[in-house]
Structures are given as structure tokens and as C-alpha cells.
Motif scaffolding. Structure first.
Motif, short mmCIF file in Angstrom:
data_model
loop_
_atom_site.label_atom_id
_atom_site.label_comp_id
_atom_site.label_asym_id
_atom_site.label_seq_id
_atom_site.Cartn_x
_atom_site.Cartn_y
_atom_site.Cartn_z
N PHE A 98 32.66 45.86 -0.10
CA PHE A 98 32.81 46.99 -1.01
C PHE A 98 34.02 46.84 -1.94
O PHE A 98 33.93 47.06 -3.15
CB PHE A 98 32.93 48.29 -0.21
CG PHE A 98 32.75 49.53 -1.05
CD1 PHE A 98 31.50 49.90 -1.50
CD2 PHE A 98 33.85 50.31 -1.41
CE1 PHE A 98 31.32 51.03 -2.26
CE2 PHE A 98 33.68 51.45 -2.17
CZ PHE A 98 32.42 51.81 -2.60
N GLY A 99 35.15 46.44 -1.37
CA GLY A 99 36.36 46.27 -2.17
C GLY A 99 36.17 45.24 -3.27
O GLY A 99 36.63 45.41 -4.40
N GLU A 101 33.16 44.36 -4.48
CA GLU A 101 32.15 44.91 -5.38
C GLU A 101 32.80 45.82 -6.41
O GLU A 101 32.51 45.73 -7.61
CB GLU A 101 31.12 45.69 -4.55
CG GLU A 101 29.89 46.12 -5.32
CD GLU A 101 28.93 46.94 -4.45
OE1 GLU A 101 28.90 46.72 -3.22
OE2 GLU A 101 28.24 47.80 -5.02
N MET A 102 33.72 46.67 -5.95
CA MET A 102 34.39 47.60 -6.86
C MET A 102 35.28 46.85 -7.84
O MET A 102 35.55 47.31 -8.93
CB MET A 102 35.25 48.59 -6.07
CG MET A 102 34.45 49.56 -5.22
SD MET A 102 33.34 50.59 -6.18
CE MET A 102 31.74 49.98 -5.68
N ARG A 103 35.72 45.66 -7.43
CA ARG A 103 36.55 44.85 -8.33
C ARG A 103 35.72 43.90 -9.17
O ARG A 103 36.23 42.99 -9.79
CB ARG A 103 37.57 44.07 -7.51
CG ARG A 103 38.68 44.95 -6.99
CD ARG A 103 39.58 44.23 -6.01
NE ARG A 103 40.74 45.05 -5.69
CZ ARG A 103 40.70 46.12 -4.90
NH1 ARG A 103 39.59 46.46 -4.33
NH2 ARG A 103 41.79 46.83 -4.67
#
Ligand SMILES: Nc1ncnc2c1ncn2[C@@H]1O[C@H](COP(=O)(O)OP(=O)(O)OP(=O)(O)O)[C@@H](O)[C@H]1O
Ligand SMILES: [Mg+2]
Lengths: 356, 294
Positions: A98-99, A101-103
Motif C-alpha cells: 500500500f505504501g 502504491e500510494m507513492r
């Protein structure tokens, strides 16, 4: 260069000072454990490092860069929470990634990072599941995986193992130690479990009421506690505290005729007649043939397996000793226990500070 | 053994309620079914058995189709608006700001008021001679002359829907707010550290906890909107030119205004059947969503 500098951090909620001038400087690769009882401000400090809370005063630096006012996502930290804090309707794969993906890390790179982390944590077979379909231990592995893939400058852990059962907690502790030895990333780890602190830490900060009571290696914390609080907080069964008075040839045990010998160096520094508290770790007490022995009336004898825990009284004062499992002791018996002069921890009863 | 005893006891405990239910719902319902197969008038003659005549006539009338469409429109627009406004209000009231507690309490007011009061209030606001809406719109220059908002087919429905939204968005907001407060702090924190922006935070952190309760709110509101009667009856009586006539209004007109108890009953049963189907369909969806964020 320091990896993480906590510089005189203070935090107030209204008039209540939750943190009072915290100073810590960590070398790269250090594993710092914040240890303290509930409500002493551990999570508050960790959240301030993460940027989830604002400090009232002081500064925090990662490397040379002050991160005050920097958004949590830009601090180059990753955090693992007590409650795991997984995204409930995303698969394990997406939770871990997730981290990234958000980046906006490309999918292929992300997938590789996720699979590597999953392999390391032995959860490759769980990647398609949702958090609801995992056990507590598995969830915590996923939460750790989510932090690992970010490859941050500093890892923050807030009591990550306290929701697990005893056996799993021990396994995960070893696992974390293994991971840290491999990755060598700086870690700040919050716990109120002293065994976790002792086994994981390169340094422990014992906190009390928003202050650091003592900052040191696990050995120093255990073998040279600077205050009564640290001495009693660390160690199970807890350290014995005996009221004593300095006399010419040693320490007179209040309420008895016994005088414990002191090392020459220590004896010279303490005025005669001074009241003191002598701390003796249970394992420092030996079934003794020494010149001076403590006559201990056994009240309870418990065999834990590897050792025998004896609870009794010397004079009016309570004493706990851990002896070898094959020692001969039974309730009601009078034992002669001795302690080496250099195993005594001496504290001033007023200031509660160590004096030897 | 104990299983059957438990079952027996459960039925025994429910028995009083069942008796009351049969008395006040079951029996009238049966009577309605009986009526729907007759050509009874509201008063006077007993009426005779006419088979499915009433059903056929009602279902094939253009009145029915038109009213059904009106009802669906009303339900669709008002429920959608209530859901959107309710969720936004909840998100707002979940922020920390000065006066939040007061605002939370105030928000419930429209929903707590009786529908009649609410409807009367809005009639005053829409009043063509001294209504506040007319005054406000002319004063800021959006309107040249006072209009009869409830008197023109073009605006009556919109005006009604606005009033219905005003009354019912607080229910949605209340349910959503409760759900928002159940979102674990740690997951919000994790998403901040992970770098999720506001939209992604809503989608991956908040929505999983909001979805289940919102579906329940949606079910409640849709069924209620489909059955809507009181607010419309007070504000427009289904007019002007039947532009705000919903199914419940039609049932009322048929049975009481035109005194055709038989066909009114058949219409009522048709509406009941539709609502039941709606409830069953939603029940399945709710089951699927409930505990989606367990
Ligand atoms: N939002 C707040 N407002 C006021 N006081 C707070 C707030 N958050 C925390 N505190 C207080 O700050 C103190 C430290 O809280 P903190 O969560 O850091 O404790 P902790 O050491 O992590 O304890 P635990 O081991 O129980 O997690 C507590 O006394 C708590 O009551
Ligand atoms: Mg805490």
C-alpha cells in the motif's frame, strides 16, 4: 552521524505535561526500546517521531534534517501498530504494497518488493487473503511486511507483540531480532514487556511520567540501575529492597543483628549512620558458606522448572531468591543465603538514586 | 433435546407479540385481500366477487404507470441526495472543531420534528405570497417575481424532494457518524504514514467501515421513500396536476376520495408486494455488506 535525534522534546495536553524534555540520539542501526508502565508517554513520543502528533517543544532530526512539521509520509519512517492496523478490505498483497502504491511505485517493482518481504516473513501463501482471514500472528507479520517494503530510515514499533499469546510472542521476538540483524535499520520500539526490552534492545530508555529515567544498554539497565524505579521495573522476580544503615564495617540490616560486608571502595564513600536501600537481585543470593549469611525463613517455595523461587523473610523484611532447581529448601525451613558485596545496588531512600 | 425446548420457549415468549401482530396487521391484511377481489364501495353495499378485475384494471391504467414513475423518481432523487448530504455532514461533524457538539445535536432536529410540522414549515417557506424562499431569491436577484413553488408542476416535485431531504438526511448522517467513529485510529494513522491522500483514505480506510451501516440506511430510506405519504399529503396532496402523486397517495385517493374500497385494496396490496420485494432484495445485500470490515 546520528540516525535519529530527539532533542529536548516536550508535549503538553492542556496543562498536563505528558513528555518533559526527552533527549535521545541514536546511531544508525541502533535498536532503541522505550520501556515503561502504562501512561508514561511511550506512544506519545513514538507518535511525535512519526508525525502523527505535534510536539509542544523541542526538535526531531533524521540524519541532519529536522522533520518537525513534515508530513508523516515524507519522514522516511515506517510504523507497526499494536492493533496491526491493516486495511480490512484489501488483500495481504495490497496491504503490504500500500505504501508503495500510494507513492506510485510501478506495479512490477511493487510486486517484487511485496514478494520479497512476504518470503522473508514466510507469508507468501497468504498474499491473496484478506486480513479477516488471518490469525493474529499472521496479521502482525503482514503489518511488519508493510513496514519492511518501504525500506525506511527508521522503523517505529508500538507494542507490536502485545496482542499475541505468549508462545507466539516469543517466536515473533526472535523473528524481529533476526530481521534487525539482517536489515540493520534504526528501530524505535515501544513496549512495557521487560523481556522484550532486554532481548531486543541495543539500548533501553526506561520512561516514567514523561521523563527518561535511564538510558543505557540492557546490561547497564539490569546490572547498574541508576534509580530505584529502574531497579524495580526491570527483573522478574523483582529485585529485593532491604532497608539498611551504614555502620563502620558494612551495612546493618534494619531489625536484625546482621551486618553485610561492603567493598572497600564503596564503604569509604558513605557516611556512617546513613540510611540506605540495598537492592539484591534474587539470583545474586546463593546458598552460602560465606562468613556472613542471611538467615531466611522460607515461606513459599516454587519450582519453575529450571530454578527454585524461594520467598521468605529475613527479620521483618521480605526476600525472594532464585536458587538452582536441585537446591534443598522447603517451606518453614531456615536457609542461609549469602550475597557478594559487589552484587549490592545501593540507593538513597530520599532521592531514590544510586550511590555506588 | 434442549434444542427443541429452546425452540418451544422462544415461540412461547414470542406468542403475545404474535397475537398482537395477527390482530392488528394479519387480520386487516386478510380483510384487505378479501376486499381486493370485490367491487365494494367504502360505504354501503357489501359488494360482490369480481375475481382479478381490480388488479387487471389497476395495473393496466395509465394512472398507475404514471404514479409508479413519479414514486420511483421521488425515491431515487431524494434517497440519493439524502445519502450524499448525510455522509458529507457526517464527515464534517467527525472533524474536530469548536462547537461540534452543539452542531451535532442541532443536526438531529429536522429528523426529530414530526413530519407534519416539517411539512407545514416548508409550505410556509415555499408560500407564493410571503414565503422565505421567494423573498431570499428575489433579494439576491436570482428571481424577478414571486413564484408558486408548490403550485407549478415544474417545481413542485423538486420542492418536495428538498423538504424530504431536509427531514431525512440527519438519519443518514447519524448512522454514518456512528460508523465513522468506529474507524480505528491506528488504521487512519497507518494510512497517513503510508502516504494515502484524502480520497484514498476515504476509500480504503473509512469506506470499509461505512459501507455496512450505509447500506442499512439506504434500505430504510428507500423503503420509506417508496411508501411516502404524509409529507406529500400535507404539502401538495399529490398535485398540481398529479405531478407529485405517489403510489400511497393514489391508494388513498382510490379508496377514500373515490370511495372504491375494492380497487383501493388491490392497489394497496400491489404496493405492499413491491415494498416486500424491495425489502427482500435489500436484505440479501445487507447480509453481504454487514461486517464487511470485520
Ligand atoms: N489526547 C490526549 N489528551 C489528553 N491526554 C492524553 C491524550 N493522549 C494521551 N494522553 C495522556 O498522555 C499520557 C501518555 O499517554 P501514552 O499513550 O503516550 O502512554 P503509553 O506510555 O503509550 O501507555 P500504554 O502503555 O498504555 O500504551 C497518558 O497519561 C494519557 O492519559
Ligand atoms: Mg501506548
Amino acid at each position: 552521524m546520528t540516525a535519529l535525534t530527539i532533542d529536548n522534546i516536550g508535549k503538553k495536553y492542556g496543562d498536563v505535561e505528558t513528555l518533559k524534555g526527552i533527549d535521545i540520539a541514536l546511531e544508525p542501526g541502533e535498536f532503541l526500546v522505550l520501556l515503561g508502565s502504562s501512561g508514561c508517554g511511550k506512544s506519545t513520543l513514538l507518535n511525535i517521531i512519526a508525525g502523527l502528533l505535534e510536539a509542544t517543544s523541542g526538535d526531531i532530526r533524521i540524519g541532519d534534517r529536522s522533520i518537525l512539521g513534515v508530513h508523516p509520509k515524507d519522514r522516511d519512517i515506517a510504523m507497526v501498530f499494536q492493533s496491526y492496523a491493516l486495511y480490512p478490505n484489501l488483500t495481504v498483497h495490497r496491504n503490504i504494497g500500500f505504501g508503495l502504491e500510494m507513492r506510485k511505485v510501478p506495479a512490477a517493482t511493487r510486486d517484487k518488493a511485496v514478494r520479497d518481504a512476504a518470503k522473508l516473513l514466510q507469508i507468501e501463501n497468504l498474499l491473496d487473503r484478506k486480513p479477516g482471514q488471518l490469525s493474529g500472528g499472521q496479521r502482525q507479520r503482514v503489518a511488519i511486511g508493510r513496514a519492511l517494503v518501504r525500506d525506511p530510515k527508521v522503523f517505529l514499533f508500538d507494542e507490536p507483540l502485545s496482542n499475541l499469546d505468549a508462545k507466539l510472542r516469543m517466536e515473533m521476538r526472535t523473528e524481529l531480532k533476526r530481521l534487525h540483524q539482517m536489515m540493520k535499520t534504526t528501530v524505535v520500539y515501544v513496549t512495557h514487556d521487560q523481556i522484550e526490552a532486554m532481548t531486543l534492545a541495543s539500548r533501553i530508555a526506561v520512561m516514567r511520567n514523561g521523563r527518561i529515567e535511564q538510558l543505557g544498554t540492557p546490561e547497564a539497565i539490569y546490572n547498574r540501575p541508576e534509580t530505584l524505579y529502574v531497579a524495580t521495573f526491570v527483573g522478574a522476580p523483582p529485585i529485593n529492597l532491604l532497608n539498611v544503615t551504614k555502620v563502620a564495617d558494612g551495612l546493618h540490616l534494619d531489625g536484625t543483628e546482621i551486618v553485610l560486608p561492603l567493598t572497600a571502595g564503596t564503604a569509604a564513600t558513605i557516611a556512617e549512620g546513613r540510611k540506605l536501600v540495598a537492592g539484591i537481585r534474587p539470583e545474586s543470593l546463593k546458598l552460602g558458606q560465606d562468613a556472613v549469611t542471611l538467615p531466611v525463613l522460607c515461606e513459599v517455595v516454587e519450582l519453575t522448572g529450571p530454578e527454585l523461587v524461594v520467598t521468605g523473610y529475613v527479620g521483618q523484611q521480605k526476600l525472594i531468591a532464585t536458587l538452582a532447581a536441585n537446591s534443598r529448601a522447603s517451606a518453614g525451613a531456615l536457609l542461609s543465603l549469602s550475597v557478594a558485596p559487589d552484587a549490592l545496588h545501593l540507593f538513597d531512600p530520599e532521592t531514590e538514586r544510586r550511590i555506588n | 433435546m434442549s434444542g427443541t425446548w429452546l425452540t418451544t420457549r422462544a415461540w412461547l415468549l414470542m406468542l403475545p407479540l404474535l397475537i398482537v401482530m395477527i390482530a392488528v396487521i394479519g387480520w386487516p391484511m386478510m380483510d384487505t385481500v378479501r376486499l381486493s377481489f370485490t367491487d365494494s364501495k367504502l360505504v354501503g353495499t357489501q359488494g360482490s366477487f369480481v375475481g382479478l378485475d381490480n388488479y387487471v384494471r389497476m395495473l393496466s391504467s395509465t394512472n398507475f404507470t404514471r404514479t409508479l414513475v413519479t414514486t420511483l423518481w421521488f425515491a431515487l432523487i431524494s434517497v440519493t441526495a439524502e445519502m450524499v448530504i448525510g455522509v458529507l455532514a457526517a464527515l464534517l461533524l467527525n472533524q474536530e472543531f469548536y462547537g461540534r457538539t452543539v452542531l451535532r445535536a442541532l443536526m438531529i432536529l429536522p429528523w426529530a420534528l414530526p413530519t407534519i410540522v416539517n411539512a407545514t414549515l416548508w409550505r410556509l417557506i415555499y408560500n407564493p405570497e410571503y414565503g422565505a424562499l421567494n423573498a431570499a431569491l428575489t433579494q439576491i436577484g436570482l428571481l424577478d417575481a414571486y413564484r408558486s413553488w408548490l403550485g407549478e408542476p415544474a417545481t413542485a416535485m423538486i420542492a418536495l424532494i428538498a423538504a424530504d431531504c431536509w427531514k431525512n438526511f440527519p438519519l443518514v448522517a447519524l448512522i454514518a457518524l456512528a460508523a465513522l467513529q468506529a474507524v480505528p485510529r491506528d488504521i487512519v494513522s497507518a494510512s497517513l504514514v503510508d502516504g494515502a491522500n484524502a480520497w484514498n483514505r476515504f476509500r480504503y480506510v473509512v469506506l470499509p467501515y461505512l459501507a455496512g451501516p450505509l447500506v442499512v440506511a439506504l434500505v430504510l430510506r428507500t423503503i420509506e421513500a417508496f411508501k411516502v405519504f404524509d409529507i406529500i399529503w400535507v404539502m401538495t396532496r399529490g398535485g398540481p396536476a398529479n405531478s407529485t402523486r405517489t403510489l400511497s397517495i393514489l391508494v388513498y385517493q382510490e379508496a377514500f376520495s373515490f370511495q372504491r374500497a375494492g380497487s383501493g385494496a388491490s392497489l394497496a396490496l400491489i404496493v405492499t408486494l413491491m415494498v416486500t420485494l424491495l425489502a427482500i432484495a435489500y436484505g440479501t445485500v445487507v447480509k453481504k455488506f454487514a461486517g464487511s470490515a470485520a
